[in-house]
Design an enzyme around this catalytic site. Structure first.
Site, PDB file in Angstrom:
ATOM      1  N   SER A 146     105.777  38.095 -55.889  1.00 42.14           N
ATOM      2  CA  SER A 146     106.313  39.454 -55.733  1.00 42.14           C
ATOM      3  C   SER A 146     107.763  39.446 -55.266  1.00 42.14           C
ATOM      4  O   SER A 146     108.279  38.442 -54.759  1.00 42.14           O
ATOM      5  CB  SER A 146     105.453  40.238 -54.739  1.00 42.14           C
ATOM      6  OG  SER A 146     104.117  40.259 -55.169  1.00 42.14           O
TER       7      SER A 146
HETATM    8  N1  SAM Z   1     100.857  37.308 -53.234  1.00 45.62           N
HETATM    9  C1  SAM Z   1     101.297  36.513 -54.351  1.00 45.62           C
HETATM   10  C2  SAM Z   1     102.439  35.590 -53.990  1.00 45.62           C
HETATM   11  O1  SAM Z   1     102.914  35.654 -52.849  1.00 45.62           O
HETATM   12  O2  SAM Z   1     102.823  34.808 -54.857  1.00 45.62           O
HETATM   13  C3  SAM Z   1     101.645  37.321 -55.569  1.00 45.62           C
HETATM   14  C4  SAM Z   1     100.453  37.889 -56.159  1.00 45.62           C
HETATM   15  S1  SAM Z   1     100.506  38.300 -57.852  1.00 45.62           S
HETATM   16  C5  SAM Z   1     101.566  39.696 -57.839  1.00 45.62           C
HETATM   17  C6  SAM Z   1      98.842  38.969 -57.934  1.00 45.62           C
HETATM   18  C7  SAM Z   1      97.774  37.913 -57.866  1.00 45.62           C
HETATM   19  O3  SAM Z   1      96.518  38.569 -57.709  1.00 45.62           O
HETATM   20  C8  SAM Z   1      97.677  37.066 -59.139  1.00 45.62           C
HETATM   21  O4  SAM Z   1      97.781  35.719 -58.834  1.00 45.62           O
HETATM   22  C9  SAM Z   1      96.290  37.418 -59.677  1.00 45.62           C
HETATM   23  O5  SAM Z   1      95.653  36.362 -60.347  1.00 45.62           O
HETATM   24  C10 SAM Z   1      95.559  37.812 -58.403  1.00 45.62           C
HETATM   25  N2  SAM Z   1      94.361  38.642 -58.608  1.00 45.62           N
HETATM   26  C11 SAM Z   1      94.187  39.634 -59.506  1.00 45.62           C
HETATM   27  N3  SAM Z   1      92.963  40.178 -59.369  1.00 45.62           N
HETATM   28  C12 SAM Z   1      92.357  39.511 -58.356  1.00 45.62           C
HETATM   29  C13 SAM Z   1      91.082  39.617 -57.728  1.00 45.62           C
HETATM   30  N4  SAM Z   1      90.162  40.503 -58.140  1.00 45.62           N
HETATM   31  N5  SAM Z   1      90.797  38.793 -56.699  1.00 45.62           N
HETATM   32  C14 SAM Z   1      91.714  37.862 -56.280  1.00 45.62           C
HETATM   33  N6  SAM Z   1      92.927  37.710 -56.840  1.00 45.62           N
HETATM   34  C15 SAM Z   1      93.258  38.539 -57.853  1.00 45.62           C
END
Ligand code: SAM
Length: 230
Positions: free
Chosen positions: A70
């Site tokens: 992000s």
């Molecule tokens: N917080 C992260 C970082 O610091 O790099 C960025 C997160 S990215 C914007 C969103 C993440 O949420 C992705 O890696 C995606 O695979 C994960 N995600 C999506 N749906 C999810 C779920 N139901 N449970 C866990 N992770 C999930």
């Protein structure tokens, strides 16, 4: 190599964005300890070689599997909204690169973080160990169910956009705790929400800012076709 000038510039941009958006977010300035954590975590370690020169730009960057790390301003804002302190235990849904978890880990007692894509969970877990973060536990799992074994949490942060606030996450929040989550369908705009549970268990919701996140997937997420048939 981490360059002080790049990090100074990232911090300046975060402070500028905080000021520009304060009318919407209600956050006039970020806590000094949050800014210090943003300064300390080497974002360049959380992106591939290809993106290292952009690591301190105030922008999301690809991390593979169609996902992103992000934007630093949003990481700082969401961290601040959780009111982190050394007694707190936080759940993150959406480990991605592990960057947000690393920032939080400098400010709280323990971070539990869930990632639905096994390859990303594996890479983030190995990276966080290599970098010496000892109070972060990464698990591969669907954050729509929270993490019952470690609940309740002092704070919960969701870093992918949900169609609605998963009820289980509200249940896994302690009284006095905050849940910070982007909500909306995959198309823009999504709304960053801050939910606060009072001592009676009642929840108050505040709209913070329009944002753009990758979708929360999984059971009840934005790709769950069953939700359209309910
Ligand atoms: N917080 C992260 C970082 O610091 O790099 C960025 C997160 S990215 C914007 C969103 C993440 O949420 C992705 O890696 C995606 O695979 C994960 N995600 C999506 N749906 C999810 C779920 N139901 N449970 C866990 N992770 C999930």
């Amino acid at each position: 190599m981490m360059k002080k000038a790049d990090i100074d510039e990232m911090l300046r941009t975060i402070e500028d964005e905080t000021r520009y958006t304060r009318g919407m977010t209600g956050v006039p300035s970020l806590r000094p300890e949050v800014l210090a954590a943003m300064r300390q975590v080497p974002r360049e370690e959380f992106v591939s070689n290809f993106y290292k020169t952009m690591a301190y730009d105030n922008t999301p960057l690809p991390i593979g599997n169609g996902q992103t790390i992000s934007q630093p301003f949003i990481v700082a804002l969401m961290t601040d909204l959780l009111r982190p302190d050394k007694d707190k235990v936080i759940l993150e849904v959406g480990t991605g690169s592990g960057y947000q978890a690393a920032v939080l880990s400098l400010l709280v007692r323990q971070v539990y973080t869930l990632e639905i894509i096994p390859a990303l969970a594996g890479v983030a877990s190995a990276r966080l160990k290599r970098l010496g973060y000892t109070n972060i536990e990464v698990s591969r799992g669907d954050g729509n169910s929270g993490w019952p074994e470690h609940a309740p949490f002092d704070g919960i942060i969701v870093t992918a956009s949900a169609p609605h606030v998963p009820p289980v996450l509200k249940e896994q929040l302690k009284p006095g705790g905050r849940l910070v989550i982007p909500v909306g369908l995959t198309a823009m705009p999504q709304e960053l929400l801050m939910l606060e549970k009072n001592d009676k268990g009642e929840i108050r919701t505040r709209h913070v800012l329009s944002v753009s996140f990758v979708p929360l997937t999984g059971n009840g997420g934005n790709d769950d076709t069953r939700k359209n048939n309910l």
